[in-house]
Structures are given as structure tokens and as C-alpha cells.
Design a protein around this motif. Structure first.
Motif: not given
Length: 248
Positions: A69-71, A92-93, A122-125
Motif C-alpha cells: 500500500n505504500t512506497l 492511493y495518493t 516520475r510519480l505524481f501524488f
């Protein structure tokens, strides 16, 4: 003495050209895994040693722990063998994952010989774009995205016994698992909402706003001069390692 009267085995050395030994790499990974709260983050999916690239094109070594669920992105001191700090990015973000070759704006004055090459993710949250203050502040930690690429030793081969093919240093392997984990997390979240009795209209609105966008596009570094990143990256200041008489 070694068996058969040969030369005694030499301990794994760390020279100024060496980042870390394999033993310390594995030990550090163990410390970073302990940051995962399985009750919240879920089970660990994988762990990598990657390079975080900030918005000023500076390299920083990071251990990245992926759970269901998390990085968890960790600054780890491989000299003192301790966690310095860490941040958590709940899947989830995350609303967009972009991967592709690094690129620079057309008007960038960064010399082509010093420009970053290779692939990034690239991760967009956060959907709000970065503010002017965030973009032009080299120390800003509030950007709505993070950029990751392969660890420098995946190209330089300076870690003893760790080859360029080690999946723990490669962004391609990480990217594939990242997309899988983010999609799975979102699917579980949607299922939980259905079981909780969320009405159809609410469900449609929420699921539409939370659609994960996965794209292959250039990872643009909005850097126009680049002299600070050239100095920083050439000196490898973003990596804690043995530098001879001085360690930092």
C-alpha cells in the motif's frame, strides 16, 4: 590461512572509488525494511537502491521500499549504518506514473555533454502544480512528485560483486512493480468501498477521480543553467561513501 596453504582471504575492501560493500547493502536493506508497518503498509513487495533526482537535477542516493500500500523512500547512511530520514507515499495518493528518457527544455543552456541520459520514473501524488517558490527553491521538499532513476553503480560498476544487471539497482524492474502495486492497491480500495456500501453515484465519482494514469513520456528536467547540478553530480555529493581521508 586459506585452505590448501593458499593466501589468506582478504576482507571486502571499501576504497574511495567504492560506494558500499554488498554486506553493508544487505544490512542497510534490513534496517530500511523495519520501517514498514505491515498493519498499514501491507507486506513488502521489494526493495531497491536507486537515485532520486530533485527538481534542480541533483542526484541523491535513496533506498526505496515498496509494500502493498505504500512506497517508503529512505535516506540511509551506509557509513554510520543508520536511517537518516524517510518519507511515505501511500499508493492511493498516486494518480500518475510517467516513465521515459530524460529531456531538457529547448531553451536550456545545460551543455549536452553534461545532460542526464537514461530512463527515469516520475510519480505524481499531489494534483496541485508546484508553486514558483517551490520550483526555484533548491531545498524545497514539498514538490508534488518525485523522480527516480537507476543507481549510479548500475552504470559505473563500482560496488564490489554487484553487477549492472542486479535488479535491486535497476529502474526498469522497479517501474514494473510500481505500476502493479499501485493498481492493486487502488483495486483493493475500490472493493473495500463497495463492501462498505458506497452508493453507485458516489462510487463512480470517486473511482473516476482516482484513475491511475500510466504514460510513457519524456521526463523533463526544467533546468536552464545546470552549473550547480554539474558540480553536485560530478562530485557525487548526493552519495554517502568512503572518500579516503574524509567520509561523507
Amino acid at each position: 590461512m586459506a585452505e590448501g596453504g593458499g593466501q589468506p582471504e582478504q576482507p571486502e575492501a571499501e576504497t574511495p572509488a567504492t560506494f558500499i560493500s554488498v554486506q553493508k547493502l544487505n544490512q542497510g536493506f534490513g534496517h530500511c525494511k523495519a520501517l514498514v508497518d505491515t498493519a498499514v503498509d501491507g507486506d513488502i513487495v521489494g526493495i531497491w537502491l536507486l537515485t532520486l533526482v530533485d527538481h534542480w537535477d541533483h542526484d541523491f542516493e535513496r533506498v526505496v521500499v515498496m509494500a502493498n500500500n505504500t512506497l517508503v523512500v529512505v535516506k540511509y547512511d551506509f557509513l554510520g549504518m543508520k536511517v537518516v530520514r524517510h518519507t511515505r507515499i501511500p499508493f492511493y495518493t498516486v494518480f500518475k506514473i510517467a516513465s521515459g528518457a530524460f529531456a531538457y527544455p529547448e531553451k536550456s543552456l545545460v551543455p549536452k555533454g553534461t545532460r542526464r541520459v537514461g530512463k527515469g520514473v516520475r510519480l505524481f501524488f499531489k494534483k496541485a502544480p508546484p508553486t514558483t517558490l517551490q520550483r526555484y527553491n533548491p531545498w524545497s521538499k514539498e514538490l508534488p512528485y518525485i523522480t527516480l532513476t537507476s543507481h549510479i553503480v548500475a552504470r559505473d560498476m563500482t560496488v564490489p560483486h554487484v553487477t549492472q544487471d542486479d535488479p535491486r539497482l535497476q529502474i526498469d524492474v522497479f517501474c514494473g512493480r510500481l505500476v502493479e502495486s499501485t493498481r492493486s492497491c487502488r483495486a483493493r480500495l475500490l472493493t473495500d468501498r463497495r463492501l462498505a456500501g458506497v452508493d453507485h453515484e458516489d462510487e463512480h465519482r470517486q473511482s473516476s477521480s482516482e484513475t491511475l494514469e500510466v504514460v510513457n513520456e519524456p521526463i523533463t528536467m526544467e533546468v536552464y543553467l545546470g552549473w550547480t547540478s554539474a558540480l553536485h553530480n560530478t562530485s557525487q555529493l548526493g552519495f554517502l561513501k568512503n572518500r579516503g581521508f574524509v567520509n561523507f
